[in-house]
Design an enzyme around this catalytic site. Structure first.
Site, mmCIF file in Angstrom:
data_model
loop_
_atom_site.group_PDB
_atom_site.id
_atom_site.type_symbol
_atom_site.label_atom_id
_atom_site.label_comp_id
_atom_site.label_asym_id
_atom_site.label_seq_id
_atom_site.Cartn_x
_atom_site.Cartn_y
_atom_site.Cartn_z
ATOM 1 C CE LYS A 75 1.877 10.603 9.639
ATOM 2 N NZ LYS A 75 0.432 10.496 9.891
HETATM 3 O O1 G3P Z 1 -1.667 7.185 11.124
HETATM 4 C C1 G3P Z 1 -1.976 6.440 9.978
HETATM 5 C C2 G3P Z 1 -3.380 6.023 10.021
HETATM 6 O O2 G3P Z 1 -4.215 7.137 9.946
HETATM 7 C C3 G3P Z 1 -3.771 5.026 9.018
HETATM 8 O O3 G3P Z 1 -4.854 4.361 9.571
HETATM 9 O O4 G3P Z 1 -6.875 3.006 9.598
HETATM 10 O O5 G3P Z 1 -6.300 4.399 7.581
HETATM 11 O O6 G3P Z 1 -5.007 2.345 8.111
HETATM 12 P P1 G3P Z 1 -5.809 3.483 8.665
#
Ligand code: G3P
Length: 218
Positions: free
Chosen positions: A87
């Site tokens: 990634k």
């Molecule tokens: O895969 C990316 C994700 O983990 C981000 O999620 O909820 O932190 O915006 P969030």
């Protein structure tokens, strides 16, 4: 549409794996920190443990932000397990690195995508996946789902092989909207997946069926 779990928590991964619907896992440094995993050796071991639990792709994120370091770190991660997807953040050095990895048989997931232009660049560079963060766009008053639709249309129109991996999922509605928009993959925390199971009429209907069955057999 593939279902990935967005977590480094082995118990949650096992729970969804047991349902038989898990296609892969994505992680990021914040999710690793949430599990309290510290140190290079322990972090790498967690990636291996995750790979051994699931059959599909497992994204492991580089920390480096300059080209040479991204390559070094990415090659180390890729060597850990054949299921590892490197990634890489959507930055100039990241795009260069994705291009290098693509030419050297290492699969990548370009993360922190917030516009169609960024997704287009990552696809041109040869990314295996692009990860648009839809919840974070919703947070700033933009439509994350509109971005998924736009990227899916562009990739289809120009026959890019790059898969649209919708990330930053916050609800079951997000998952359904991603399916409607044509996302190749959603990566989600556990809760929205469990929410998909639920409907009040299912619960009421089952209660009635079981009551009637009990009456028939009394
Ligand atoms: O895969 C990316 C994700 O983990 C981000 O999620 O909820 O932190 O915006 P969030």
């Amino acid at each position: 549409m593939k279902f990935f779990l967005d977590t480094a928590n082995l118990k949650q991964i096992q729970e969804v794996q047991n349902l038989g619907i898990l296609d892969g896992v994505t992680t990021n440094p914040s999710l690793i920190a949430k599990e309290g995993i510290k140190g290079d050796v322990n972090i790498k071991q967690r990636y291996i443990d995750i790979c051994n639990l699931v059959g599909g792709d497992v994204s492991a994120e580089v920390i480096a932000t300059d080209f040479e370091e991204i390559i070094k770190e990415g090659e180390e991660l890729a060597k850990l397990h054949h299921q590892i997807i490197v990634k890489v953040p959507m930055i100039k050095e990241g795009i260069k690195a994705i291009n290098y990895f693509s030419k050297n048989g290492i699969k990548t997931n370009c993360t922190l995508i917030f516009s169609a232009g960024q997704a287009l660049l990552a696809a041109k560079a040869g990314a295996t996946y692009v990860s648009p963060f839809i919840g974070r766009l919703d947070d700033i008053g933009e439509s994350g789902i509109d971005l998924i639709t736009q990227i899916c249309n562009i990739f289809k129109l120009h026959s890019f092989d790059t898969q649209v991996l919708a990330a930053s999922i916050r609800s079951k509605e997000h998952i359904i909207q991603c399916a409607e928009a044509g996302a190749d993959v959603v990566t989600t925390p556990l809760a929205p997946i469990l929410e998909l199971l639920k409907h009040d009429l299912t619960d009421k209907g089952l209660t009635k069926f079981l009551e009637d069955h009990a009456k028939n057999n009394s």
